[in-house]
Design an enzyme around this catalytic site. Structure first.
Site, PDB file in Angstrom:
ATOM      1  N   GLU A 110       0.825  -1.210   0.000  1.00  0.00           N
ATOM      2  CA  GLU A 110       0.000   0.000   0.000  1.00  0.00           C
ATOM      3  C   GLU A 110       0.860   1.261   0.000  1.00  0.00           C
ATOM      4  O   GLU A 110       0.525   2.243  -0.653  1.00  0.00           O
ATOM      5  CB  GLU A 110      -0.950  -0.005   1.197  1.00  0.00           C
ATOM      6  CG  GLU A 110      -2.009  -1.101   1.148  1.00  0.00           C
ATOM      7  CD  GLU A 110      -2.929  -0.977  -0.065  1.00  0.00           C
ATOM      8  OE1 GLU A 110      -2.963   0.105  -0.684  1.00  0.00           O
ATOM      9  OE2 GLU A 110      -3.616  -1.960  -0.396  1.00  0.00           O
ATOM     10  N   THR A 162       1.582   5.585  -7.349  1.00  0.00           N
ATOM     11  CA  THR A 162       2.487   4.793  -8.177  1.00  0.00           C
ATOM     12  C   THR A 162       1.677   3.712  -8.871  1.00  0.00           C
ATOM     13  O   THR A 162       0.796   3.111  -8.260  1.00  0.00           O
ATOM     14  CB  THR A 162       3.582   4.158  -7.304  1.00  0.00           C
ATOM     15  OG1 THR A 162       4.296   5.188  -6.632  1.00  0.00           O
ATOM     16  CG2 THR A 162       4.554   3.342  -8.136  1.00  0.00           C
ATOM     17  N   TYR A 220      -6.006   6.877   3.754  1.00  0.00           N
ATOM     18  CA  TYR A 220      -6.156   5.804   2.767  1.00  0.00           C
ATOM     19  C   TYR A 220      -5.452   4.528   3.232  1.00  0.00           C
ATOM     20  O   TYR A 220      -6.047   3.446   3.299  1.00  0.00           O
ATOM     21  CB  TYR A 220      -5.603   6.207   1.376  1.00  0.00           C
ATOM     22  CG  TYR A 220      -5.467   4.970   0.537  1.00  0.00           C
ATOM     23  CD1 TYR A 220      -6.587   4.395  -0.038  1.00  0.00           C
ATOM     24  CD2 TYR A 220      -4.252   4.289   0.437  1.00  0.00           C
ATOM     25  CE1 TYR A 220      -6.513   3.193  -0.714  1.00  0.00           C
ATOM     26  CE2 TYR A 220      -4.160   3.091  -0.241  1.00  0.00           C
ATOM     27  CZ  TYR A 220      -5.292   2.547  -0.813  1.00  0.00           C
ATOM     28  OH  TYR A 220      -5.220   1.349  -1.454  1.00  0.00           O
ATOM     29  N   ASP A 255      -9.450   6.560  -2.407  1.00  0.00           N
ATOM     30  CA  ASP A 255      -8.295   6.886  -3.242  1.00  0.00           C
ATOM     31  C   ASP A 255      -8.821   7.515  -4.534  1.00  0.00           C
ATOM     32  O   ASP A 255     -10.007   7.805  -4.656  1.00  0.00           O
ATOM     33  CB  ASP A 255      -7.458   5.634  -3.519  1.00  0.00           C
ATOM     34  CG  ASP A 255      -8.140   4.717  -4.514  1.00  0.00           C
ATOM     35  OD1 ASP A 255      -9.376   4.804  -4.643  1.00  0.00           O
ATOM     36  OD2 ASP A 255      -7.455   3.921  -5.174  1.00  0.00           O
ATOM     37  N   CYS A 313     -19.602  -2.571 -17.215  1.00  0.00           N
ATOM     38  CA  CYS A 313     -19.619  -2.204 -15.790  1.00  0.00           C
ATOM     39  C   CYS A 313     -20.754  -2.914 -15.057  1.00  0.00           C
ATOM     40  O   CYS A 313     -21.914  -2.864 -15.484  1.00  0.00           O
ATOM     41  CB  CYS A 313     -19.774  -0.694 -15.649  1.00  0.00           C
ATOM     42  SG  CYS A 313     -19.830  -0.157 -13.919  1.00  0.00           S
ATOM     43  N   CYS A 346     -25.984   4.409 -12.443  1.00  0.00           N
ATOM     44  CA  CYS A 346     -24.869   5.357 -12.588  1.00  0.00           C
ATOM     45  C   CYS A 346     -25.389   6.600 -13.297  1.00  0.00           C
ATOM     46  O   CYS A 346     -25.763   6.550 -14.471  1.00  0.00           O
ATOM     47  CB  CYS A 346     -23.718   4.734 -13.378  1.00  0.00           C
ATOM     48  SG  CYS A 346     -22.339   5.885 -13.627  1.00  0.00           S
TER      49      CYS A 346
END
Length: 332
Positions: free
Chosen positions: A32, A38, A124, A142, A206, A212
Site C-alpha cells: 500500500e 504509483t 487511505y 483513493d 460495468c 450510474c
DNA sequence: AAAACGGGGCT
DNA sequence: AGCCCAGTTTT
C-alpha cells in the site's frame, strides 16, 4: 449501488496481483505504501525487492535508513521510504506501545487509528491495511474511489466529506450483506482501475452501470469528476559535478526535508545565485538536462570540474535526475 | 484548501 | 503535450 453485483464482478475479474496472495500485514502495508501515487506495474517490482530484503518489520527496523533508500532508488516520493523506515523503528521500539507488532485487533482498540498514527500512513493506507489484512469495515478513499463516486452520483466536484460518506455507506451495505471488507474495498478500486477509467470508461462492461448517473448524462461519464487545473513551475538550476582522477564524482547527501531528501547527488545552485559566476568560471559546461516532475520543470545546466576525493556512487541512493546529470558530466 | 513531493506510462 | 497513478504531510 448494487454492492452484491460489484462484489461478484470482483470475484470473477480481480487481477492476480502478488500482494493478493498473502495475508501478512507487513507485506500488505508495504504494497500500500509503494502504491501511493504509483502505478501497479511499477509497484510490483519494488514490492518484491523490498520484501525480499525486509521480510518483516523487525528486519527493516534493524537496518539503516540509507539501505532502505538505496532499494527505493528510482521509485520516487522518497519521503515514503524514509517514513517507512521510521515506522518500522517506531513499531519495534523497546518500551514503545507496539512491541514489534503492527496494529491489529488483538493489540489495538482502533486498528485504523493505530495505523494512521504511524509515519507515512494517512487515511487511505490506514483503512486499506486494516480492511485487507484484518477485515475491519473501513472504507478506503483513493483516486479510483473518488472517480467512481463522482460518476455514480454525477457530481462534478464532490467534497472529501461527500466521497468518504458515500464510500462508507457502500462499505456498510456490503458488510451487512456478508461481503468481506477486504473484498469490497478492492472491488471498488479495481472497478476504477480497470473499467471506470479516467479517459475511456467501459460502461457496457460495468457491473454497476444501472443507477450510474454519469453514464447517460449529457456531458458523458468522463466529465466526472471535473479535472483539476494544475500549473507547472519552471526552476533553473546549476549542477556542479566534480570528478576525481579515477572518474568518481564528489557527492553530498541531501537533507531529509529537501527534494530528493536523503539521496546523494552533486552540489546544486539556483541559477540566480550570486555564486554561480565564480563556481562556473572554474569549470567547463557539460550540457543541459531538462527533468520533468508532475508539478515542476527543472532546467539544469551541468558544469564539470575536478576534485581530489570522489566517491563510488555504486552503493549510494541517487535520483533519476542525478543519474542523468552525472552521466552527462562523465562525457565532458 | 492548496502546495510540495518523482517518475513513468498512456493517449 | 497533457493527464494519470491503491496519497501524505506541511502550510
Amino acid at each position: 449501488m448494487d454492492v452484491e453485483a460489484l462484489a461478484r464482478w470482483y470475484g470473477r475479474n480481480a487481477r492476480d496481483l502478488p500482494w493478493r496472495r498473502t495475508t501478512d500485514p507487513w507485506a500488505i502495508l508495504l504494497s500500500e505504501v509503494l502504491l501511493q501515487q504509483t502505478q501497479v506495474a511499477r509497484g510490483i517490482e519494488y514490492w518484491r525487492r523490498l520484501l525480499d530484503r525486509f521480510p518483516t518489520v523487525t528486519s527493516m527496523a534493524e537496518a539503516e535508513v540509507d539501505e532502505v533508500m538505496h532499494l527505493w532508488q528510482g521509485a520516487g516520493y522518497y519521503a515514503r521510504g524514509r517514513r517507512l523506515h521510521a515506522l518500522s523503528v517506531e513499531v519495534c521500539a523497546p518500551g514503545g506501545p507496539w512491541g514489534g507488532d503492527l496494529p491489529s485487533p488483538s493489540t489495538c482498540d482502533d486498528v485504523v487509528a493505530g495505523f494512521q498514527s504511524l509515519p507515512g500512513i494517512g487515511p487511505y493506507t490506514a483503512a486499506a491495511v486494516a480492511s485487507i489484512a484484518h477485515e475491519v469495515p473501513a472504507a478506503v478513499v483513493d483516486g479510483n474511489v473518488r472517480r467512481v463516486v463522482a460518476r455514480q452520483t454525477a457530481t462534478l466536484k464532490p467534497t472529501a466529506g461527500d466521497v468518504t460518506s458515500l464510500a462508507q455507506a457502500w462499505m456498510d451495505d456490503a458488510h451487512g450483506r456478508n461481503v468481506p471488507p477486504s473484498v469490497w474495498n478492492q472491488a471498488v478500486m479495481e472497478l476504477g482501475a480497470t473499467v471506470c477509467t479516467p479517459r475511456a470508461p467501459r460502461c457496457s462492461d460495468c457491473p454497476v452501470q444501472q443507477g450510474c448517473l454519469a453514464r447517460d448524462h449529457a456531458s458523458g461519464p468522463t466529465a466526472f469528476p471535473a479535472p483539476a487545473k494544475r500549473r507547472v513551475i519552471t526552476e533553473r538550476l546549476v549542477a556542479l559535478v566534480d570528478v576525481d582522477a579515477q572518474g568518481r564524482p564528489h557527492l553530498v547527501q541531501r537533507p531529509s526535508e529537501a527534494r530528493f531528501g536523503g539521496l546523494w547527488g552533486p552540489r546544486y545552485l539556483d541559477a540566480n545565485d550570486a555564486a554561480v559566476v565564480d563556481e562556473c568560471g572554474r569549470r567547463t559546461k557539460a550540457g543541459d538536462v531538462v527533468h520533468l516532475l508532475s508539478h515542476r520543470r527543472l532546467e539544469v545546466e551541468v558544469w564539470a570540474g575536478q576534485t581530489e576525493h570522489g566517491v563510488d556512487p555504486a552503493n549510494k541512493a541517487i535520483s533519476t535526475l542525478d543519474e542523468r546529470v552525472l552521466h552527462l558530466a562523465k562525457g565532458a
